[in-house]
Motif scaffolding. Structure first.
Motif, PDB file in Angstrom:
ATOM      1  N   LEU A  20       0.798  -1.217   0.000  1.00  9.32           N
ATOM      2  CA  LEU A  20       0.000   0.000   0.000  1.00  9.32           C
ATOM      3  C   LEU A  20       0.835   1.273   0.000  1.00  9.32           C
ATOM      4  O   LEU A  20       0.387   2.313  -0.480  1.00  9.32           O
ATOM      5  N   LYS A  21       2.027   1.189   0.552  1.00  8.14           N
ATOM      6  CA  LYS A  21       2.879   2.361   0.675  1.00  8.14           C
ATOM      7  C   LYS A  21       4.326   1.874   0.665  1.00  8.14           C
ATOM      8  O   LYS A  21       4.633   0.842   1.253  1.00  8.14           O
ATOM      9  N   SER A  22       5.195   2.613   0.009  1.00  4.56           N
ATOM     10  CA  SER A  22       6.595   2.198  -0.034  1.00  4.56           C
ATOM     11  C   SER A  22       7.298   2.583   1.267  1.00  4.56           C
ATOM     12  O   SER A  22       6.911   3.518   1.956  1.00  4.56           O
ATOM     13  N   ALA A  23       8.339   1.840   1.570  1.00  2.30           N
ATOM     14  CA  ALA A  23       9.212   2.129   2.711  1.00  2.30           C
ATOM     15  C   ALA A  23      10.635   2.112   2.168  1.00  2.30           C
ATOM     16  O   ALA A  23      11.238   1.058   2.033  1.00  2.30           O
ATOM     17  N   ARG A  24      11.150   3.264   1.840  1.00  2.00           N
ATOM     18  CA  ARG A  24      12.466   3.359   1.195  1.00  2.00           C
ATOM     19  C   ARG A  24      13.614   3.329   2.194  1.00  2.00           C
ATOM     20  O   ARG A  24      14.727   2.959   1.853  1.00  2.00           O
ATOM     21  N   ASP A  25      13.356   3.721   3.418  1.00  2.00           N
ATOM     22  CA  ASP A  25      14.391   3.674   4.448  1.00  2.00           C
ATOM     23  C   ASP A  25      13.715   3.607   5.811  1.00  2.00           C
ATOM     24  O   ASP A  25      12.505   3.628   5.914  1.00  2.00           O
ATOM     25  N   GLY A  26      14.530   3.473   6.840  1.00  2.00           N
ATOM     26  CA  GLY A  26      13.976   3.391   8.189  1.00  2.00           C
ATOM     27  C   GLY A  26      13.608   1.969   8.574  1.00  2.00           C
ATOM     28  O   GLY A  26      14.107   1.000   8.021  1.00  2.00           O
ATOM     29  N   ILE A  27      12.712   1.876   9.510  1.00  2.00           N
ATOM     30  CA  ILE A  27      12.319   0.592  10.088  1.00  2.00           C
ATOM     31  C   ILE A  27      10.861   0.312   9.770  1.00  2.00           C
ATOM     32  O   ILE A  27      10.028   1.217   9.773  1.00  2.00           O
ATOM     33  N   VAL A  28      10.563  -0.943   9.468  1.00  2.00           N
ATOM     34  CA  VAL A  28       9.174  -1.383   9.354  1.00  2.00           C
ATOM     35  C   VAL A  28       8.926  -2.423  10.439  1.00  2.00           C
ATOM     36  O   VAL A  28       9.831  -3.138  10.856  1.00  2.00           O
ATOM     37  N   ILE A  29       7.684  -2.482  10.906  1.00  2.00           N
ATOM     38  CA  ILE A  29       7.311  -3.386  11.989  1.00  2.00           C
ATOM     39  C   ILE A  29       6.167  -4.264  11.507  1.00  2.00           C
ATOM     40  O   ILE A  29       5.152  -3.761  11.027  1.00  2.00           O
ATOM     41  N   GLY A  30       6.349  -5.578  11.619  1.00  2.00           N
ATOM     42  CA  GLY A  30       5.318  -6.525  11.220  1.00  2.00           C
ATOM     43  C   GLY A  30       4.618  -7.101  12.430  1.00  2.00           C
ATOM     44  O   GLY A  30       5.247  -7.381  13.447  1.00  2.00           O
ATOM     45  N   GLN A  31       3.296  -7.257  12.301  1.00  2.00           N
ATOM     46  CA  GLN A  31       2.513  -7.866  13.376  1.00  2.00           C
ATOM     47  C   GLN A  31       1.614  -8.929  12.755  1.00  2.00           C
ATOM     48  O   GLN A  31       0.829  -8.634  11.864  1.00  2.00           O
ATOM     49  N   ALA A  32       1.769 -10.161  13.223  1.00  2.00           N
ATOM     50  CA  ALA A  32       0.966 -11.277  12.727  1.00  2.00           C
ATOM     51  C   ALA A  32      -0.134 -11.598  13.719  1.00  2.00           C
ATOM     52  O   ALA A  32       0.087 -11.598  14.933  1.00  2.00           O
ATOM     53  N   LYS A  33      -1.329 -11.862  13.189  1.00  3.55           N
ATOM     54  CA  LYS A  33      -2.489 -12.173  14.032  1.00  3.55           C
ATOM     55  C   LYS A  33      -3.178 -13.411  13.457  1.00  3.55           C
ATOM     56  O   LYS A  33      -3.471 -13.454  12.261  1.00  3.55           O
ATOM     57  N   PRO A  34      -3.434 -14.420  14.289  1.00  5.31           N
ATOM     58  CA  PRO A  34      -4.106 -15.606  13.770  1.00  5.31           C
ATOM     59  C   PRO A  34      -5.581 -15.316  13.464  1.00  5.31           C
ATOM     60  O   PRO A  34      -6.274 -14.677  14.251  1.00  5.31           O
ATOM     61  N   ILE A  35      -6.021 -15.772  12.312  1.00  2.27           N
ATOM     62  CA  ILE A  35      -7.424 -15.666  11.915  1.00  2.27           C
ATOM     63  C   ILE A  35      -8.128 -17.000  12.162  1.00  2.27           C
ATOM     64  O   ILE A  35      -9.265 -17.043  12.603  1.00  2.27           O
ATOM     65  N   HIS A  36      -7.396 -18.098  11.872  1.00  5.36           N
ATOM     66  CA  HIS A  36      -7.936 -19.452  12.069  1.00  5.36           C
ATOM     67  C   HIS A  36      -6.788 -20.359  12.492  1.00  5.36           C
ATOM     68  O   HIS A  36      -5.763 -20.420  11.826  1.00  5.36           O
TER      69      HIS A  36
END
Length: 69
Positions: A20-36
């Motif tokens: 949806l949006k680019s991240a050219r530098d810096g930090i990204v944070i991922g969060q996983a959530k169980p659906i099933h």
């Protein structure tokens, strides 16, 4: 983290991601959530955000839970 790794293992069946949006530098944070969380399949939603808490990617993965031989 949700299975007994002495008896089971996990393989990927399908993955889908929308960037949806680019991240050219810096930090990204991922969060996983169980659906099933079933006995033979799992579905997880993953949201990746930048440090401004803006959504960069949303993803879904389907996993198969298999018995070790």
């Amino acid at each position: 983290l949700t299975i007994d790794t002495q008896k089971k293992f996990v393989v990927g069946l399908e993955i889908n991601a929308n960037h949806l949006k680019s991240a050219r530098d810096g930090i990204v944070i991922g969060q996983a959530k169980p659906i099933h969380l079933g006995k033979t399949t799992q579905v997880w939603e993953i949201k990746i955000k930048n440090t401004a808490n803006q959504l960069c990617c949303i993803s879904r993965i389907t996993l198969a839970i298999l018995d070790k031989k």
